[in-house]
Write an enzyme that holds these catalytic residues in place. Structure first.
Site, PDB file in Angstrom:
ATOM      1  N   ASP A  90       7.457 -20.082  -9.846  1.00  0.00           N
ATOM      2  CA  ASP A  90       7.364 -20.323  -8.413  1.00  0.00           C
ATOM      3  C   ASP A  90       7.406 -21.841  -8.208  1.00  0.00           C
ATOM      4  O   ASP A  90       7.333 -22.613  -9.170  1.00  0.00           O
ATOM      5  CB  ASP A  90       6.057 -19.719  -7.889  1.00  0.00           C
ATOM      6  CG  ASP A  90       5.853 -19.942  -6.416  1.00  0.00           C
ATOM      7  OD1 ASP A  90       6.824 -19.789  -5.655  1.00  0.00           O
ATOM      8  OD2 ASP A  90       4.731 -20.298  -6.018  1.00  0.00           O
TER       9      ASP A  90
ATOM     10  N   ASP B 155       6.304 -23.677  -4.622  1.00  0.00           N
ATOM     11  CA  ASP B 155       5.315 -24.147  -3.662  1.00  0.00           C
ATOM     12  C   ASP B 155       3.904 -23.845  -4.135  1.00  0.00           C
ATOM     13  O   ASP B 155       3.546 -22.692  -4.372  1.00  0.00           O
ATOM     14  CB  ASP B 155       5.544 -23.496  -2.296  1.00  0.00           C
ATOM     15  CG  ASP B 155       6.826 -23.975  -1.645  1.00  0.00           C
ATOM     16  OD1 ASP B 155       7.070 -25.188  -1.671  1.00  0.00           O
ATOM     17  OD2 ASP B 155       7.580 -23.135  -1.119  1.00  0.00           O
TER      18      ASP B 155
ATOM     19  N   ASP C 254       1.127 -19.077  -7.945  1.00  0.00           N
ATOM     20  CA  ASP C 254      -0.138 -19.623  -7.460  1.00  0.00           C
ATOM     21  C   ASP C 254      -0.788 -18.745  -6.397  1.00  0.00           C
ATOM     22  O   ASP C 254      -1.972 -18.885  -6.119  1.00  0.00           O
ATOM     23  CB  ASP C 254       0.064 -21.023  -6.868  1.00  0.00           C
ATOM     24  CG  ASP C 254       0.846 -20.973  -5.566  1.00  0.00           C
ATOM     25  OD1 ASP C 254       0.255 -21.283  -4.512  1.00  0.00           O
ATOM     26  OD2 ASP C 254       2.025 -20.610  -5.594  1.00  0.00           O
TER      27      ASP C 254
END
Length: 223
Positions: A11, A13, A169
């Site tokens: 990922d 962001d 996250d």
């Protein structure tokens, strides 16, 4: 497990870059213009979702009468104005990328961000050319927590999802990876530390967590 991992999907962001802080500023600007307040609760709902889906959460949460396409365009303008000036790498990023390169495993990006913003961020790095693939929110029909992104990532790597390590996250992102059947590691940040990370293989402290590094094989293992 090391011998079964044949690729890695990352990922972006909140995992590689601290863009969640920028998104929060964007949300504040948009909602202040409409007499509302952007909250952590709303940010949690929007995380991991692609453009219109994320904006839809904002509209629903505050019962706005804005057109989703127009509000997304406004959001893009504000985000674009802030992005490069506010962009910061997450702790341990360069060391983690170095460890990935040393592992010999192919790795790529699987982010809900729009392609035009990814194309602004990647040239600021030293490892953009090392990516085996780049998937963005523009490349999927269904955003996270739907598994489509990570099923496509496994396809780009040419491996089974069960042979792919995914770092995420957020709860939505981790759910997408788990649903795809990937070996999923959650790396929460200050915005996502209270998310539920059900069925993940590991919840790491950061990209510098040695437990995360130990999941990667050496080049001799891969060859």
């Amino acid at each position: 497990m090391n011998m079964h991992l044949l690729g890695v999907a990352l990922d972006m962001d909140g995992l590689l870059f601290d863009t969640e802080r920028i998104y929060f500023q964007v949300g504040q600007v948009l909602l202040q213009r409409r007499g509302h307040t952007f909250t952590l609760e709303l940010q949690q709902k929007m995380m991991g979702r692609i453009g219109l889906s994320a904006i839809g959460q904002m509209i629903e949460h505050h019962r706005l009468d804005d057109d989703p396409v127009s509000l997304l365009a406004e959001s893009d303008v504000v985000y674009g104005e802030l992005l490069l000036g506010e962009l910061r790498p997450m702790p341990g990023l360069e060391e983690w990328i170095g460890r990935l390169k040393n592992s010999g495993l192919p790795f790529g990006l699987a982010t809900s961000s729009r392609r035009k913003f990814v194309d602004q961020i990647l040239p600021t790095t030293q490892w953009a050319n090392d990516l085996a693939f780049v998937l963005t929110g523009d490349d999927v029909t269904h955003g996270k927590p739907n598994p489509e992104m990570y099923l496509k990532a496994a396809d780009r790597l040419g491996v089974s999802p069960s042979q792919m390590l995914v770092l995420e996250d957020s709860g939505n992102g981790a759910k997408a990876a788990v649903s795809a059947g990937a070996v999923t590691v959650a790396v929460p940040n200050e915005h996502t530390q209270l998310h539920a990370f059900e069925d993940v293989h590991l919840v790491a402290d950061s990209l510098a967590d040695r437990r995360l590094w130990e999941l990667l094989p050496s080049k001799s293992d891969v060859s």
